[in-house]
Write a protein that holds these residues in place. Structure first.
Motif, PDB file in Angstrom:
ATOM      1  N   PRO A  58     -13.798  -3.658   2.651  1.00  0.00           N
ATOM      2  CA  PRO A  58     -12.753  -3.556   1.618  1.00  0.00           C
ATOM      3  C   PRO A  58     -13.178  -2.655   0.460  1.00  0.00           C
ATOM      4  O   PRO A  58     -12.369  -1.902  -0.085  1.00  0.00           O
ATOM      5  CB  PRO A  58     -12.567  -5.003   1.160  1.00  0.00           C
ATOM      6  N   GLN A  59     -14.480  -2.664   0.113  1.00  0.00           N
ATOM      7  CA  GLN A  59     -14.962  -1.812  -0.991  1.00  0.00           C
ATOM      8  C   GLN A  59     -14.852  -0.341  -0.598  1.00  0.00           C
ATOM      9  O   GLN A  59     -14.465   0.509  -1.417  1.00  0.00           O
ATOM     10  CB  GLN A  59     -16.431  -2.144  -1.338  1.00  0.00           C
ATOM     11  N   SER A  81      -1.935   3.600   6.516  1.00  0.00           N
ATOM     12  CA  SER A  81      -1.766   2.142   6.463  1.00  0.00           C
ATOM     13  C   SER A  81      -0.568   1.650   7.270  1.00  0.00           C
ATOM     14  O   SER A  81      -0.685   0.707   8.046  1.00  0.00           O
ATOM     15  CB  SER A  81      -1.649   1.679   5.011  1.00  0.00           C
ATOM     16  N   ARG A 120      -9.398   5.237  -1.405  1.00  0.00           N
ATOM     17  CA  ARG A 120      -8.141   5.358  -2.158  1.00  0.00           C
ATOM     18  C   ARG A 120      -8.407   5.982  -3.538  1.00  0.00           C
ATOM     19  O   ARG A 120      -7.760   6.949  -3.919  1.00  0.00           O
ATOM     20  CB  ARG A 120      -7.513   3.972  -2.314  1.00  0.00           C
ATOM     21  N   VAL A 143     -12.732   0.891   1.538  1.00  0.00           N
ATOM     22  CA  VAL A 143     -11.297   1.196   1.545  1.00  0.00           C
ATOM     23  C   VAL A 143     -10.845   1.529   0.116  1.00  0.00           C
ATOM     24  O   VAL A 143     -10.107   2.506  -0.112  1.00  0.00           O
ATOM     25  CB  VAL A 143     -10.494  -0.001   2.122  1.00  0.00           C
ATOM     26  N   ASP A 144     -11.318   0.745  -0.848  1.00  0.00           N
ATOM     27  CA  ASP A 144     -10.941   0.992  -2.253  1.00  0.00           C
ATOM     28  C   ASP A 144     -11.455   2.355  -2.716  1.00  0.00           C
ATOM     29  O   ASP A 144     -10.756   3.102  -3.399  1.00  0.00           O
ATOM     30  CB  ASP A 144     -11.503  -0.107  -3.167  1.00  0.00           C
ATOM     31  N   ARG A 163      -6.779  -2.999   3.802  1.00  0.00           N
ATOM     32  CA  ARG A 163      -8.076  -3.448   3.283  1.00  0.00           C
ATOM     33  C   ARG A 163      -8.999  -4.052   4.346  1.00  0.00           C
ATOM     34  O   ARG A 163     -10.206  -4.104   4.164  1.00  0.00           O
ATOM     35  CB  ARG A 163      -7.881  -4.441   2.132  1.00  0.00           C
ATOM     36  N   ASP A 164      -8.412  -4.487   5.483  1.00  0.00           N
ATOM     37  CA  ASP A 164      -9.294  -5.001   6.541  1.00  0.00           C
ATOM     38  C   ASP A 164      -9.907  -3.848   7.353  1.00  0.00           C
ATOM     39  O   ASP A 164     -10.654  -4.075   8.303  1.00  0.00           O
ATOM     40  CB  ASP A 164      -8.541  -5.974   7.463  1.00  0.00           C
ATOM     41  N   TYR A 195      -5.187   6.187   2.021  1.00  0.00           N
ATOM     42  CA  TYR A 195      -4.765   4.781   1.974  1.00  0.00           C
ATOM     43  C   TYR A 195      -4.924   4.111   3.343  1.00  0.00           C
ATOM     44  O   TYR A 195      -4.368   4.577   4.335  1.00  0.00           O
ATOM     45  CB  TYR A 195      -3.300   4.689   1.495  1.00  0.00           C
ATOM     46  N   ILE A 244       0.846  -1.200   0.000  1.00  0.00           N
ATOM     47  CA  ILE A 244       0.000   0.000   0.000  1.00  0.00           C
ATOM     48  C   ILE A 244       0.881   1.250   0.000  1.00  0.00           C
ATOM     49  O   ILE A 244       0.591   2.239  -0.678  1.00  0.00           O
ATOM     50  CB  ILE A 244      -0.937   0.006   1.231  1.00  0.00           C
TER      51      ILE A 244
END
Ligand SMILES: Cc1ncc(COP(=O)(O)O)c(C=O)c1O
Length: 397
Positions: free
Chosen positions: A354-355, A32, A361, A357-358, A370-371, A367, A16
């Protein structure tokens, strides 16, 4: 031969940072990586570390190998940090060895457990630091998990945890985070530690205590509460210390493995096995990081400065926790984030999917692992407004 080698997947967290560095958005924020950042977003060299380095520059007079277990003064200082004024700090039931960071302390602990008890399984919390299972697997140990985090309450699922710890077979090992649990920021209370210690004693499993954040939670002494509860109840345990965070010595690789056993003779045998594991791994540890720590801890003035700088780091993190909770409320977040204010250390579980988090970003150059783990120390007053507004925008879909 090498053409047949399949590439390994990128490291979940360090990958990341690579993407963050390549991002050209001027507003980008990296929450992150597991490093402390100051109010300017920098990972500073502590003033006490600089002072110790100045002294070492003039006083160091050899680059000869260190012993397998590292500096002897450092190996005596580590138990004092762990047990304070308790007699275990100077007991011959205790032996510490200098290791290259907390990671190597864990790896040497794993190699030792594997060599002495090859059929032992190591039990880790769900979730835990991503590297734990990799380290134990690399040493040839099996890994299983006990419950820890309860998403519904953003808290500790203590009932499920202690129930599971009562079912760990005698002779297995249990990995516990002594404070500032990574990744959730949730630690057991004093009463809960007593129950964990009683379970370890009754069920005869070996506690392996990961102590990577001493001083980042409440204070050096207070953060050792869990360790001291367990060492009061159990004759045997291993502690894996890291000084990466509390001395800001990340790249110098400085940590320690400490074994507590039932008597001095057993300690000698265990120490000899641990040294054998080290000899066939990295032979002996690097000098510089431990030389800094030993210099700071052997000079009362430097030690006082260290305590003050550690408090500064801790206070900044806790300040960011409060500002974030207030910022999210001000931005009319669709859910309550006050739990972030109750957690300790650098990390919290944000509850982001996770979605989400995406999206953070891709839309805002923020950033996060993903958890959903966030590094609170990556926040600053300057970026707080942008962070909270962006998060609310993503949460509202
Ligand atoms: C829980 C935990 N244990 C151990 C370590 C390893 O620390 P070091 O960088 O000293 O190897 C870390 C580092 O992030 C950690 O978070």
């Amino acid at each position: 031969m090498f053409q047949k080698v399949e590439a390994a997947p990128p490291d979940a967290i360090l990958g990341i940072t690579e993407a963050f560095l390549a991002d050209t958005n001027p507003d980008k924020i990296n929450l992150s990586v597991g490093q402390y950042k100051d109010a300017h977003g920098k990972t500073p060299v502590l003033r006490c570390v600089k002072a110790a380095e100045q002294r070492l520059l003039t006083e160091e007079n050899t680059k000869a190998y260190l012993p397998i277990d590292g500096r002897q003064d450092y190996d005596r200082q580590v138990p004092s940090l762990l047990w304070g004024s308790d007699s275990l700090a100077t007991s011959n039931r205790v032996a510490s060895v200098q290791t290259p960071g907390g990671t190597a302390a864990l790896r040497v602990a794993a190699d030792f457990v594997q060599s002495a008890f090859p059929s032992a399984t190591v039990w880790c919390s769900t979730p835990t630091w991503a590297n734990h299972a990799s380290i134990f697997h690399a040493a040839g140990l099996k890994v299983q998990y006990y419950p820890y985090f309860r998403a519904e309450s953003n808290g500790l699922d203590f009932g499920a945890m202690i129930g599971s710890l009562h079912n760990v077979p005698a002779g297995d090992a249990v990995l516990l985070h002594v404070c500032c649990h990574n990744p959730t920021g949730i630690d057991p209370t004093a009463e809960q530690w007593s129950e964990i210690a009683a379970a370890a004693r009754e069920k005869q499993w070996l506690p392996i205590l990961d102590f990577a954040y001493q001083g980042f939670g409440v204070g050096l002494e207070e953060d050792a509460l869990g360790l001291r509860a367990i060492s009061s109840a159990c004759d045997e345990l291993l502690v894996c210390s890291s000084f990466s965070k509390n001395f800001g010595l990340y790249r110098e690789r400085v940590g320690a493995l400490t074994a507590l056993t039932g008597d001095a003779t057993t300690t000698k045998s265990v120490l000899s096995r641990i040294k054998k594991c080290i000899r066939s791994n990295y032979s002996n540890p690097p000098s510089h990081g431990a030389a800094i720590v030993a210099t700071v801890l052997s000079d009362p003035g430097f030690t006082k400065d260290w305590h003050a700088e550690l408090a500064e780091m801790r206070d900044r993190i806790n300040g960011m926790r409060s500002s974030f909770v207030a910022g999210m409320a001000k931005a009319n977040a669709p859910r309550d984030f006050s739990f972030i204010g109750q957690q300790r250390g650098m990390f919290s579980f944000s509850g982001l999917t996770p979605q989400q988090v995406d999206q953070l970003r891709d839309r805002f150059a923020i950033y996060v692992v993903r958890d959903g783990r966030i590094n609170v120390a990556g926040m600053t007053d300057e970026t707080m407004g942008y962070l909270c507004d962006s998060l609310v925008s993503v949460l509202e879909g």
